[in-house]
Design an enzyme around this catalytic site. Structure first.
Site, PDB file in Angstrom:
ATOM      1  N   HIS A 141       1.014  -1.752  -0.114  1.00 29.00           N
ATOM      2  CA  HIS A 141       0.075   0.066   0.155  1.00 29.00           C
ATOM      3  C   HIS A 141       0.765   1.145  -0.149  1.00 29.00           C
ATOM      4  O   HIS A 141       1.953   1.113  -0.025  1.00 29.00           O
ATOM      5  CB  HIS A 141      -0.708  -0.104   0.949  1.00 29.00           C
ATOM      6  CG  HIS A 141      -2.236  -1.146   1.211  1.00 29.00           C
ATOM      7  ND1 HIS A 141      -2.879  -0.779   0.177  1.00 29.00           N
ATOM      8  CD2 HIS A 141      -2.566  -2.107   2.092  1.00 29.00           C
ATOM      9  CE1 HIS A 141      -3.837  -1.173   0.529  1.00 29.00           C
ATOM     10  NE2 HIS A 141      -3.971  -2.422   1.285  1.00 29.00           N
ATOM     11  N   ASP A 174       0.823   6.916  -3.356  1.00 32.44           N
ATOM     12  CA  ASP A 174      -0.789   6.805  -4.409  1.00 32.44           C
ATOM     13  C   ASP A 174      -0.934   7.466  -5.480  1.00 32.44           C
ATOM     14  O   ASP A 174      -0.404   7.423  -6.794  1.00 32.44           O
ATOM     15  CB  ASP A 174      -2.201   6.286  -3.365  1.00 32.44           C
ATOM     16  CG  ASP A 174      -1.800   4.755  -3.140  1.00 32.44           C
ATOM     17  OD1 ASP A 174      -1.364   4.132  -3.279  1.00 32.44           O
ATOM     18  OD2 ASP A 174      -3.249   5.130  -2.369  1.00 32.44           O
TER      19      ASP A 174
END
Length: 393
Positions: A141, A174
């Site tokens: 992540h 991200d």
């Protein structure tokens, strides 16, 4: 707030990417955000959703990363699933997928299959670790990607260098290191494809993009002007005049008075006094930091905002999301807008001739299948179109 949504009375401007067709294979995080950005700028984005619900469990109406898109439902594990996607790919300019390496190939929609159907396609692959390397097949992540890339360690925590790094939501990895680099790669690939007729694969790994964000700091490190540890440098909270301070009664202020002339204004308005340590007297930085913190603690954030307003002291309040949407400057610019009952960031950046717009609310999975089938000429997506054709309608 400015209203950038389209209405029948005021149709949306086409946007600089009008006419560009994008296929997005549904995922979460940086892939959808990249597709949203393309949609905000006018691209026709078709999101290929799965039959099962999103793992996020969010009401689709509030998933803003799916605004300015249309959705079709395709089961890629069904016999006809890959073929339906390839029918869309044949008519597309760009594709976005965010599977682990090898998954798209196993599903029959990998780069070879797609480029065989459409040689001019730019195939964008969004991953954390990239398509190869020791970690490529492992889960991850944003936090881990930013950590390994060496950028999370730049973020000071509330306790300074002695505490763990702060966590900047999922913005640093991200979206900054992932989505934005994917969009740059896709548009560069599109430029090349339109000039040559040849598409290609864009491998956008979050670790690569996040590392690339640190280019200036790597230069400073090589020159001996940056230390490879957190909280001791000019831009990482080490300098007392580039830091965050708490005001009386709570609330914080961000100080960015780097240049001497701005620092002089800051010191005057903060009333540091003539006996305060000099700006670049490094040995006395702890003393200067304590002096600045002591001064900020004497007034509320609102009082300091009024004190520094309209000056070049480079002091600004640290705002929450809702406070930011009501900020005077951002309100004047229309940085945040309200559309479909939801406050959200307006499309960015801004274009003088072809502005982006909020043309559609977040797409609901499968809600646009018939419309896309008609507009893209893929009748197999919607059996009712075939039935109508059979009946001569």
């Amino acid at each position: 707030m400015r209203d950038t949504s389209a209405t029948p009375e005021r149709p949306a401007a086409p946007g600089p990417l009008a006419g560009v067709r994008v296929v997005e294979l549904a995922g979460i995080g940086p892939g959808p955000f990249a597709a949203m950005l393309l949609g905000d700028l006018g691209a026709d984005v078709v999101r290929v959703d799965r039959p099962e619900p999103s793992p996020l469990g969010t009401d689709p109406a509030y998933d803003l990363t799916n605004r300015n898109k249309r959705s079709v439902l395709v089961d890629l594990k069904a016999a006809d699933g890959p073929g339906l996607v390839l029918d869309l790919v044949e008519r597309a300019d760009l594709l976005i997928e965010g599977y682990r390496p090898g998954v798209a190939e196993r599903l029959g929609v990998g780069p070879d299959a797609c480029l065989a159907r459409n040689p001019a396609l730019v195939y964008g692959r969004m991953t954390g670790w990239g398509q190869d390397g020791p970690r490529a097949a492992t889960a991850g992540h944003d936090l881990g990607y930013a950590a390994v890339a060496g950028v999370l360690g730049l973020v000071a925590g509330p306790g300074g260098a002695a505490e763990p790094p702060g966590i900047p939501a999922n913005l640093l990895g991200d979206y900054a290191g992932g989505s934005l680099y994917l969009v740059v790669g896709l548009l560069a690939g599109l430029h090349h494809a339109r000039a040559t007729g040849t598409g290609q694969v864009v491998d956008a790994a979050i670790v690569d993009g996040a590392a690339h964000l640190g280019s200036m700091l790597w230069g400073l490190l090589a020159a001996g002007h940056w230390q490879d540890r957190r909280g001791v440098n000019l831009l990482d909270g080490g300098a007392p005049f580039y830091a965050i301070y708490r005001a009386s009664g709570g609330g914080h202020l961000a100080v960015g008075a780097l240049e001497p002339r701005f620092y002089a204004e800051f010191a005057r308005l903060l009333e540091l006094g003539p006996d305060a340590p000099g700006q670049y007297d490094l040995a006395r930085w702890p003393e200067l930091r304590a002096r600045i913190a002591e001064r900020f603690a004497t007034r509320t954030r609102a009082e300091w905002e009024a004190r520094f307003a309209g000056t070049d002291a480079c002091v600004e309040p640290v705002l929450t999301m809702r406070q930011a949407s009501a900020d005077e400057h951002l309100t004047a610019r229309g940085t945040y807008v309200e559309a479909d009952g939801v406050t959200q960031p307006a499309p960015a950046p801004r274009f003088s001739a072809t502005p982006g717009a909020l043309r559609r609310p977040p797409a609901r999975p499968g809600a646009d299948t018939a419309e896309v089938a008609r507009d893209w000429g893929v009748a197999a997506l919607d059996p009712s179109l075939n039935s109508a054709a059979d009946q001569g309608e």
